[in-house]
Design a protein around this motif. Structure first.
Motif, PDB file in Angstrom:
ATOM      1  N   LEU A  43       0.862  -1.174   0.000  1.00 36.79           N
ATOM      2  CA  LEU A  43       0.000   0.000   0.000  1.00 36.79           C
ATOM      3  C   LEU A  43       0.901   1.227   0.000  1.00 36.79           C
ATOM      4  O   LEU A  43       1.687   1.422   0.932  1.00 36.79           O
ATOM      5  CB  LEU A  43      -0.875  -0.032   1.255  1.00 36.79           C
ATOM      6  CG  LEU A  43      -2.078   0.876   1.332  1.00 36.79           C
ATOM      7  CD1 LEU A  43      -3.101   0.517   0.275  1.00 36.79           C
ATOM      8  CD2 LEU A  43      -2.709   0.772   2.709  1.00 36.79           C
ATOM      9  N   PHE A  90      -7.243   3.153  -2.817  1.00 33.58           N
ATOM     10  CA  PHE A  90      -7.945   3.508  -1.588  1.00 33.58           C
ATOM     11  C   PHE A  90      -7.847   5.008  -1.359  1.00 33.58           C
ATOM     12  O   PHE A  90      -6.774   5.597  -1.446  1.00 33.58           O
ATOM     13  CB  PHE A  90      -7.322   2.804  -0.377  1.00 33.58           C
ATOM     14  CG  PHE A  90      -7.609   1.334  -0.282  1.00 33.58           C
ATOM     15  CD1 PHE A  90      -6.660   0.403  -0.670  1.00 33.58           C
ATOM     16  CD2 PHE A  90      -8.821   0.878   0.218  1.00 33.58           C
ATOM     17  CE1 PHE A  90      -6.906  -0.955  -0.579  1.00 33.58           C
ATOM     18  CE2 PHE A  90      -9.085  -0.473   0.317  1.00 33.58           C
ATOM     19  CZ  PHE A  90      -8.126  -1.397  -0.083  1.00 33.58           C
ATOM     20  N   PHE A 106      -9.922   4.762   5.987  1.00 39.25           N
ATOM     21  CA  PHE A 106      -9.884   4.375   4.587  1.00 39.25           C
ATOM     22  C   PHE A 106     -11.280   4.107   4.030  1.00 39.25           C
ATOM     23  O   PHE A 106     -12.160   3.598   4.729  1.00 39.25           O
ATOM     24  CB  PHE A 106      -9.026   3.119   4.413  1.00 39.25           C
ATOM     25  CG  PHE A 106      -7.557   3.383   4.521  1.00 39.25           C
ATOM     26  CD1 PHE A 106      -6.952   3.572   5.760  1.00 39.25           C
ATOM     27  CD2 PHE A 106      -6.764   3.463   3.380  1.00 39.25           C
ATOM     28  CE1 PHE A 106      -5.594   3.837   5.864  1.00 39.25           C
ATOM     29  CE2 PHE A 106      -5.400   3.718   3.467  1.00 39.25           C
ATOM     30  CZ  PHE A 106      -4.816   3.904   4.706  1.00 39.25           C
ATOM     31  N   GLY A 107     -11.433   4.418   2.753  1.00 39.80           N
ATOM     32  CA  GLY A 107     -12.630   4.015   2.028  1.00 39.80           C
ATOM     33  C   GLY A 107     -12.546   2.545   1.657  1.00 39.80           C
ATOM     34  O   GLY A 107     -11.513   1.907   1.877  1.00 39.80           O
ATOM     35  N   PRO A 108     -13.603   1.997   1.068  1.00 42.16           N
ATOM     36  CA  PRO A 108     -13.658   0.563   0.774  1.00 42.16           C
ATOM     37  C   PRO A 108     -12.781   0.131  -0.401  1.00 42.16           C
ATOM     38  O   PRO A 108     -12.607  -1.060  -0.628  1.00 42.16           O
ATOM     39  CB  PRO A 108     -15.134   0.326   0.451  1.00 42.16           C
ATOM     40  CG  PRO A 108     -15.618   1.647  -0.028  1.00 42.16           C
ATOM     41  CD  PRO A 108     -14.855   2.681   0.733  1.00 42.16           C
ATOM     42  N   GLY A 109     -12.240   1.068  -1.139  1.00 44.69           N
ATOM     43  CA  GLY A 109     -11.365   0.722  -2.254  1.00 44.69           C
ATOM     44  C   GLY A 109     -12.092   0.662  -3.591  1.00 44.69           C
ATOM     45  O   GLY A 109     -13.291   0.382  -3.656  1.00 44.69           O
ATOM     46  N   ARG A 111     -11.472  -1.284  -7.173  1.00 43.83           N
ATOM     47  CA  ARG A 111     -10.657  -2.302  -7.852  1.00 43.83           C
ATOM     48  C   ARG A 111     -10.645  -2.001  -9.337  1.00 43.83           C
ATOM     49  O   ARG A 111     -11.649  -2.148 -10.018  1.00 43.83           O
ATOM     50  CB  ARG A 111     -11.209  -3.697  -7.569  1.00 43.83           C
ATOM     51  CG  ARG A 111     -10.802  -4.163  -6.201  1.00 43.83           C
ATOM     52  CD  ARG A 111     -11.623  -5.301  -5.634  1.00 43.83           C
ATOM     53  NE  ARG A 111     -11.090  -5.674  -4.329  1.00 43.83           N
ATOM     54  CZ  ARG A 111     -11.291  -4.991  -3.211  1.00 43.83           C
ATOM     55  NH1 ARG A 111     -12.048  -3.914  -3.216  1.00 43.83           N
ATOM     56  NH2 ARG A 111     -10.743  -5.370  -2.078  1.00 43.83           N
TER      57      ARG A 111
ATOM     58  N   TYR B  36      -2.080  -1.615  11.608  1.00 42.80           N
ATOM     59  CA  TYR B  36      -3.381  -1.615  10.960  1.00 42.80           C
ATOM     60  C   TYR B  36      -3.728  -3.065  10.638  1.00 42.80           C
ATOM     61  O   TYR B  36      -2.846  -3.912  10.463  1.00 42.80           O
ATOM     62  CB  TYR B  36      -3.356  -0.809   9.649  1.00 42.80           C
ATOM     63  CG  TYR B  36      -3.588   0.681   9.800  1.00 42.80           C
ATOM     64  CD1 TYR B  36      -2.632   1.493  10.407  1.00 42.80           C
ATOM     65  CD2 TYR B  36      -4.745   1.279   9.316  1.00 42.80           C
ATOM     66  CE1 TYR B  36      -2.839   2.867  10.539  1.00 42.80           C
ATOM     67  CE2 TYR B  36      -4.962   2.647   9.431  1.00 42.80           C
ATOM     68  CZ  TYR B  36      -3.999   3.424  10.042  1.00 42.80           C
ATOM     69  OH  TYR B  36      -4.208   4.783  10.172  1.00 42.80           O
ATOM     70  N   GLN B  38      -6.038  -5.484   7.953  1.00 40.76           N
ATOM     71  CA  GLN B  38      -6.781  -5.484   6.688  1.00 40.76           C
ATOM     72  C   GLN B  38      -7.384  -6.864   6.467  1.00 40.76           C
ATOM     73  O   GLN B  38      -6.650  -7.851   6.331  1.00 40.76           O
ATOM     74  CB  GLN B  38      -5.868  -5.112   5.506  1.00 40.76           C
ATOM     75  CG  GLN B  38      -6.637  -4.940   4.206  1.00 40.76           C
ATOM     76  CD  GLN B  38      -5.791  -4.380   3.075  1.00 40.76           C
ATOM     77  OE1 GLN B  38      -4.561  -4.467   3.089  1.00 40.76           O
ATOM     78  NE2 GLN B  38      -6.439  -3.779   2.077  1.00 40.76           N
ATOM     79  N   ARG B  41      -9.994  -8.391   0.988  1.00 43.04           N
ATOM     80  CA  ARG B  41     -10.777  -7.563   0.070  1.00 43.04           C
ATOM     81  C   ARG B  41     -11.486  -6.399   0.783  1.00 43.04           C
ATOM     82  O   ARG B  41     -12.542  -5.928   0.342  1.00 43.04           O
ATOM     83  CB  ARG B  41     -11.786  -8.409  -0.699  1.00 43.04           C
ATOM     84  CG  ARG B  41     -11.116  -9.496  -1.548  1.00 43.04           C
ATOM     85  CD  ARG B  41     -12.114 -10.280  -2.362  1.00 43.04           C
ATOM     86  NE  ARG B  41     -12.707  -9.493  -3.423  1.00 43.04           N
ATOM     87  CZ  ARG B  41     -12.114  -9.219  -4.584  1.00 43.04           C
ATOM     88  NH1 ARG B  41     -10.899  -9.651  -4.834  1.00 43.04           N
ATOM     89  NH2 ARG B  41     -12.735  -8.505  -5.500  1.00 43.04           N
ATOM     90  N   LYS B  42     -10.886  -5.962   1.884  1.00 39.11           N
ATOM     91  CA  LYS B  42     -11.442  -4.824   2.622  1.00 39.11           C
ATOM     92  C   LYS B  42     -10.367  -3.757   2.772  1.00 39.11           C
ATOM     93  O   LYS B  42      -9.212  -3.952   2.406  1.00 39.11           O
ATOM     94  CB  LYS B  42     -11.906  -5.264   4.014  1.00 39.11           C
ATOM     95  CG  LYS B  42     -13.017  -6.292   4.006  1.00 39.11           C
ATOM     96  CD  LYS B  42     -14.342  -5.661   3.638  1.00 39.11           C
ATOM     97  CE  LYS B  42     -15.488  -6.633   3.813  1.00 39.11           C
ATOM     98  NZ  LYS B  42     -16.764  -6.027   3.427  1.00 39.11           N
ATOM     99  N   GLU B  43     -10.769  -2.620   3.348  1.00 42.31           N
ATOM    100  CA  GLU B  43      -9.829  -1.546   3.565  1.00 42.31           C
ATOM    101  C   GLU B  43      -9.046  -1.743   4.859  1.00 42.31           C
ATOM    102  O   GLU B  43      -9.514  -2.401   5.788  1.00 42.31           O
ATOM    103  CB  GLU B  43     -10.567  -0.189   3.605  1.00 42.31           C
ATOM    104  CG  GLU B  43     -11.424   0.046   4.843  1.00 42.31           C
ATOM    105  CD  GLU B  43     -12.820  -0.507   4.713  1.00 42.31           C
ATOM    106  OE1 GLU B  43     -13.067  -1.406   3.866  1.00 42.31           O
ATOM    107  OE2 GLU B  43     -13.678  -0.046   5.491  1.00 42.31           O
ATOM    108  N   PRO B  44      -7.856  -1.144   4.958  1.00 43.87           N
ATOM    109  CA  PRO B  44      -7.118  -1.193   6.226  1.00 43.87           C
ATOM    110  C   PRO B  44      -7.841  -0.389   7.300  1.00 43.87           C
ATOM    111  O   PRO B  44      -8.441   0.645   7.023  1.00 43.87           O
ATOM    112  CB  PRO B  44      -5.782  -0.521   5.880  1.00 43.87           C
ATOM    113  CG  PRO B  44      -5.727  -0.454   4.404  1.00 43.87           C
ATOM    114  CD  PRO B  44      -7.126  -0.414   3.916  1.00 43.87           C
TER     115      PRO B  44
END
Lengths: 115, 110
Positions: A43, A90, A106-109, A111, B36, B38, B41-44
């Protein structure tokens, strides 16, 4: 109720296209960020904005252009998409720009898959 | 050398076990430290900050050794819900520039 939201959640597109990702936070935070998480799960920060002003720009190709119309929104526009742009993007926000113990939310991202 | 290095795992441990993760950072000017979490398939999400004196939050204990530039996370009495990737994070100070490690993947088995 969502604190940091992003749209779209999924984005599949062809090489060479231009696309945008939107981010909004309802936390009243001053600072927003864009991160990229690649296939190896690293990240990395791309940009940060504080009250609509660009603060961090981490050697990102200039095909990537962030825009902050107000402090609750930070959008990311990507021109001429390349295969290597495929990743999860993100958005995040924090209350303040400075402060050693500031939490980033953080937002959900989003893809992104470039074909 | 990576700015923040973690053993990527995976770690597979039985429920109830104690598990520890380590992390090293290269920049001695780093000012604040975090773990953090995670999920797949989710956000940190922030698990906990790490303070110089060490700190505990329920079953989780974090330690910082500035001299060795080393951070650790200990999880006691692990639960199935602890299965996730744990990210070691360092703030270089100033403008909230967080540097993330690759993450350590943990699976708790029943």
């Amino acid at each position: 109720d969502t604190a940091v939201s992003q749209t779209p959640k999924y984005l599949v597109t062809q090489m060479g296209n231009d696309k945008s990702i939107k981010c909004e936070q309802n936390l009243g935070h001053d600072t927003m960020y864009w991160y990229k998480q690649d296939s190896k799960k690293f990240l990395k920060i791309m940009f940060s904005y504080n009250n609509k002003e660009l603060i961090i720009n981490e050697t990102v190709p200039n095909r990537f252009s962030p825009k902050s119309p107000d402090k609750a929104h930070l959008n990311l526009h990507i021109n001429s998409l390349e295969l290597g742009d495929s990743a999860v993007y993100f958005c995040a926000s924090s209350r303040l720009l400075t402060g050693l113990q500031e939490t980033q939310y953080f937002g959900p991202g989003t893809r992104l898959l470039v074909l | 050398r990576k700015e923040v290095e973690q053993d990527p795992g995976p770690f597979n441990v039985p429920e109830g076990a104690t598990v520890a993760f380590n992390c090293t950072y290269s920049n001695s000017a780093s000012q604040s430290f975090f773990w953090y979490r995670q999920d797949c398939r989710k956000e940190p999400k922030l698990l906990m900050s790490v303070y110089s004196s060490g700190n505990e939050d329920g079953r989780f204990t974090a330690q910082l050794n500035r001299a060795s530039q080393y951070i650790s996370l200990l999880i006691r009495d692990s639960k199935l819900s602890d299965s996730a990737t744990y990210l070691c994070v360092v703030n270089l100070g100033g403008a909230q520039k967080l540097v993330f490690g690759q993450g350590t993947r943990l699976t708790i088995n029943p």
